[in-house]
Design a protein around this motif. Structure first.
Motif: not given
Lengths: 392, 413
Positions: A140, A143-144, A203-204, B24, B87-92, B95, B99, B101
């Motif tokens: 986590y 880059g989460s 998305i990734a 986190q 990573v283009q979309t993060s829940t945090d 980040f 983006m 990342w």
């Protein structure tokens, strides 16, 4: 250490009364509410009283701080056999095989197996950040991106190694979306075109929008009992020809290219007394297309690395060659948490009974369901599969 | 190749300063073994004492033989990047505003697979060296760097998030009257600091080295007396929002113990200059540093404490001095907790006796002011939190790890 002992068949035990509580993108209700709805639907479908249920298996990520024990008081059940199986995409089949043995041994008579979760705004993020100790320590903070990022690495590696292209994944996604068009509660209601798939936002990479499931709230459930009880309740019954389950298979593969099915496929088919070509449809766990391709390979429909070619030569729609994820899978109807691990199973039961929510696969007599769950660190750890047949 | 950083323009005073966020930072207790290694800039993984397996992610039993004997040991950090993704979309939220990342899976030569942050110059299938860094939450993360240094590699945005590189940043040296302060000013200027503020109490009072100090590029002399709360507060009000790194060079070194010394005068001075001086700086500059943790290229990034290594173990010859240093070390631990929400690191640079007037009677090995200054720059560039400078400091640290009681007894002579 193989004992050489032959596993007992599931003779006399059946699964029946598949129910689906229609999904919602977000729910203000709790997981307990969704599981309660599923139990209610089960007793209605079977004509039972709650007290008739003497075995209960629950799968959920969002019932905290409860466990299955707390749920018994919540729902007024007094079971003599209880299990809590929060195994994600492996939950359904694992619940089925445990319940079947309990019934066979006489530890319980009627077992309710329920998988369900709620989806509050922000519950997805909370689930991700505390999913496992390894996720918290070693995934986590990077880059989460959640499962998307982990599966991106698995997908990238698979593409590099076996020559799969995004178009191949597209074909699987588009076909199962077609299968979903007749499902009223599906999150995704429109046909998916190759153009839309290919030009979806990244998305990734190589994971793009339509490779990802949409988290939602919902529940799926079924009963496991003796065949004579199902008959007395007038419930169409599904026979369990074979099941397998495996966790943390091939731990030294640097990046996951196969799951435990590869280890257990021979056992799966020999116990069923069948070959892959004998099945009429297949439900794979579809959190990401690359995992569907791995399941097709590892359960024996083609060799490792031939997945892309297999995809290019089949159509995957309910009416076509190799009917696959016949209700559209999670990629179309949504991922109701641990309910997603039941979806393939309940859909297979619907198909075999002949009362699907969507379109019927012609002459569906035998189906393969496989499950996959729990990205603990860098790979999914749990794999399982079941061969099911319509009871005569 | 990394795009070189561009010197940031003057900040538009009407623009909102973004609030700092952290990734986190929660970890299992065992995983903080990595935090301990990262704090010192070491690459350590759990190594099974029974079967030799190198283990990651951190565990409480060896996955090869189930042994519980799994200490963190320095291991080779070479590996190969097997697969990468952006990573283009993060829940945090942290980040989300940074983006895209890049992350990837690195197969270490030592065995395990490590999911790691990626420096911009690493490529899929290429060789990398992995380092553990403290991210802005203060916990360890792995970052894959190119096997050999590349041009401007420190300017990589992912890497710069985890370091306190002084390039283009504005630094405050709190006391320019000491030789250490002067060496620090020169070294920060050479390292590309944007402005080097140098504090002087009683600016009118000349001292040797003042002329040289004035001639250092980008040095600005400012009035600052860290024994005077008003002076410190005034400087923070005036320049606090333009200071990204604070280096407290205030010193007060006097020989003498606790029992043998008469009266409180020297002890009070020691505490006033070192401990209360630190508190005044922390209270005046801490809040603004913390609030500017995400303020662009020259965001606030570090508070550097120069501490005698005898903060860790009293040196009776300089016993009262050691006690004041210990008080500063304890305060620094508290400051770490308080500045962490801003992603601002508190860097403790612990040194043995310095090659200065005040340690005249102490035999070598001693640390030159220039060596101390270089160690500070290196620590900031690496992003470490705990640094030991010089043979004496290394010796104390090593002996402390083995047997603190033996060290205490031996320090008594």
């Amino acid at each position: 250490m193989a004992s050489g002992m032959t596993r007992k068949p599931y003779d006399g035990v059946v699964a029946c009364a598949p129910v689906t509580i229609p999904y919602r993108r977000y729910s203000t209700n709790s997981a307990q509410w969704w599981i309660g709805r599923a139990l209610h639907a089960l007793i209605k479908a079977a004509g039972l009283r709650p007290s008739d249920i003497d075995g209960f298996a629950a799968s959920s990520f969002t019932i905290a701080p409860d466990t299955a024990v707390g749920l018994t008081q919540h729902f007024g059940l007094t079971p003599r056999w209880l299990d809590h199986i929060p195994f994600g995409g492996a939950s359904g089949i694992v619940a089925l095989r445990r319940a079947a043995r309990a019934v066979q041994a006489g530890d319980a008579e009627i077992v309710a197996c329920v998988g369900g979760d709620t989806n509050h705004v922000d519950s997805f993020r909370k689930t991700l950040s505390t999913f496992s100790r390894f996720a918290q320590d070693a995934v986590y903070p990077y880059g989460s991106g959640g499962a998307n990022a982990s599966f991106a690495l698995i997908t990238k590696n698979y593409m590099n190694r076996y020559g799969a292209r995004r178009e191949d994944f597209a074909k699987l996604c588009i076909a199962q979306r077609d299968n979903a068009l007749s499902i009223p509660h599906a999150m995704m209601k429109r046909k998916l075109t190759l153009d839309e798939y290919m030009s979806a936002r990244p998305i990734a990479d190589p994971i793009h929008l339509f490779d990802c499931v949409m988290p939602c709230a919902g529940a799926e459930a079924f009963l496991v009992c003796r065949e004579d009880i199902a008959k007395s309740l007038d419930l169409p019954a599904i026979r369990i020809l074979s099941t397998v389950e495996r966790h943390n298979a091939y731990p030294t593969d640097p990046i996951q290219v196969r799951g435990g099915w590869a280890l257990d496929a021979d056992e799966l088919w020999s116990m069923a007394g069948l070959k892959p070509k004998d099945v009429d449809f297949v439900e794979t766990y579809d959190d990401y297309p690359v995992i569907m391709m791995m399941q097709i390979e590892d359960t024996g429909f083609c060799k490792k690395g031939e997945g892309p070619d297999f995809v290019r030569t089949h159509s995957f729609t309910n009416e076509g060659t190799f009917p696959h994820n016949t209700s559209g899978g999670q990629l179309s109807v949504g991922q109701a948490g641990a309910g997603g691990g039941f979806l393939g199973l309940t859909e297979a039961m619907h198909q075999l009974i002949g009362k699907p929510i969507g379109t019927q696969v012609p002459d569906a007599r035998i189906g393969l369901v496989s499950g996959f769950g729990m990205i603990n660190y860098d790979r999914g750890l749990s794999s399982c599969a079941a061969v099911l047949a319509r009871a005569a | 190749m990394t795009e070189p950083l561009v010197r940031p323009k003057r900040k538009n005073p009407l623009k909102r300063t973004r609030l700092p966020l952290s990734p986190q930072g929660t970890r299992s207790r065992t995983a903080h073994g990595l935090t301990a290694a990262a704090a010192e800039g070491r690459f350590a993984l759990q190594t099974c004492l029974d079967c030799g397996a190198v283990v990651y992610p951190p565990r409480d039993a060896c996955p090869s033989c189930l042994s519980a004997r799994l200490p963190f040991r320095d291991v080779a950090n070479g590996g190969t990047l097997l697969a990468e993704t952006t990573v283009q979309t993060s829940t945090d939220p942290y980040f989300r505003e940074r983006m895209p990342w890049r992350v990837g899976a690195v197969k270490l030569d030592a065995g395990p697979i490590v999911v790691a942050h990626l420096h911009g110059d690493v490529v899929e299938s290429g060789r990398v060296r992995l380092e553990f860094k403290l991210d802005r939450s203060g916990s360890a993360v792995a970052i894959a760097l190119p096997e050999k240094d590349t041009q401007n590699m420190a300017d990589d945005p992912h890497l710069r998030e985890m370091t306190c590189d002084p390039k283009f940043r504005r630094v405050l040296i709190t006391d320019g009257r000491s030789v250490v302060g002067q060496a620090m000013a020169k070294t920060f200027s050479d390292a590309g600091a944007g402005i080097v503020f140098v504090g002087l109490a009683n600016v009118w009072k000349p001292f040797p080295g003042l002329d040289t100090l004035r001639k250092i590029e980008r040095v600005e002399i400012i009035p600052l007396d860290i024994t005077d709360t008003e002076s410190v507060t005034e400087q923070a009000e005036q320049n606090g929002a333009r200071i990204d790194i604070v280096v407290n060079t205030a010193e007060h070194v006097r020989a003498g113990g606790i029992v043998g010394r008469h009266g409180m005068t020297i002890a009070r001075e020691e505490m006033d200059i070192r401990y209360f001086g630190l508190l005044r700086l922390a209270q005046a500059f801490g809040p603004v540093l913390r609030s500017r943790g995400a303020d662009g290229v020259n965001s606030a990034t570090a508070f550097v404490n120069l501490l005698s290594v005898h903060a860790l173990m009293n040196w009776p010859e300089f016993g009262s001095y050691s006690a004041a240093e210990a008080a500063c070390l304890s305060a620094a631990q508290c400051m770490r907790a308080e500045l962490r929400p801003g992603g601002v690191k508190v860097v403790n640079v612990m040194f043995g006796p310095l090659d200065t007037e005040w340690f005249q009677t102490v035999p070598p090995p001693k640390v030159t002011p220039a060596a101390l200054a270089n160690a500070v720059i290196r620590a900031l560039k690496q992003g470490v939190e705990d640094v030991f400078v010089g043979d004496v400091a290394e010796d104390v640290r090593a002996r402390l790890a083995v047997n603190p009681k033996a060290l205490e007894r031996e320090m008594a002579g």
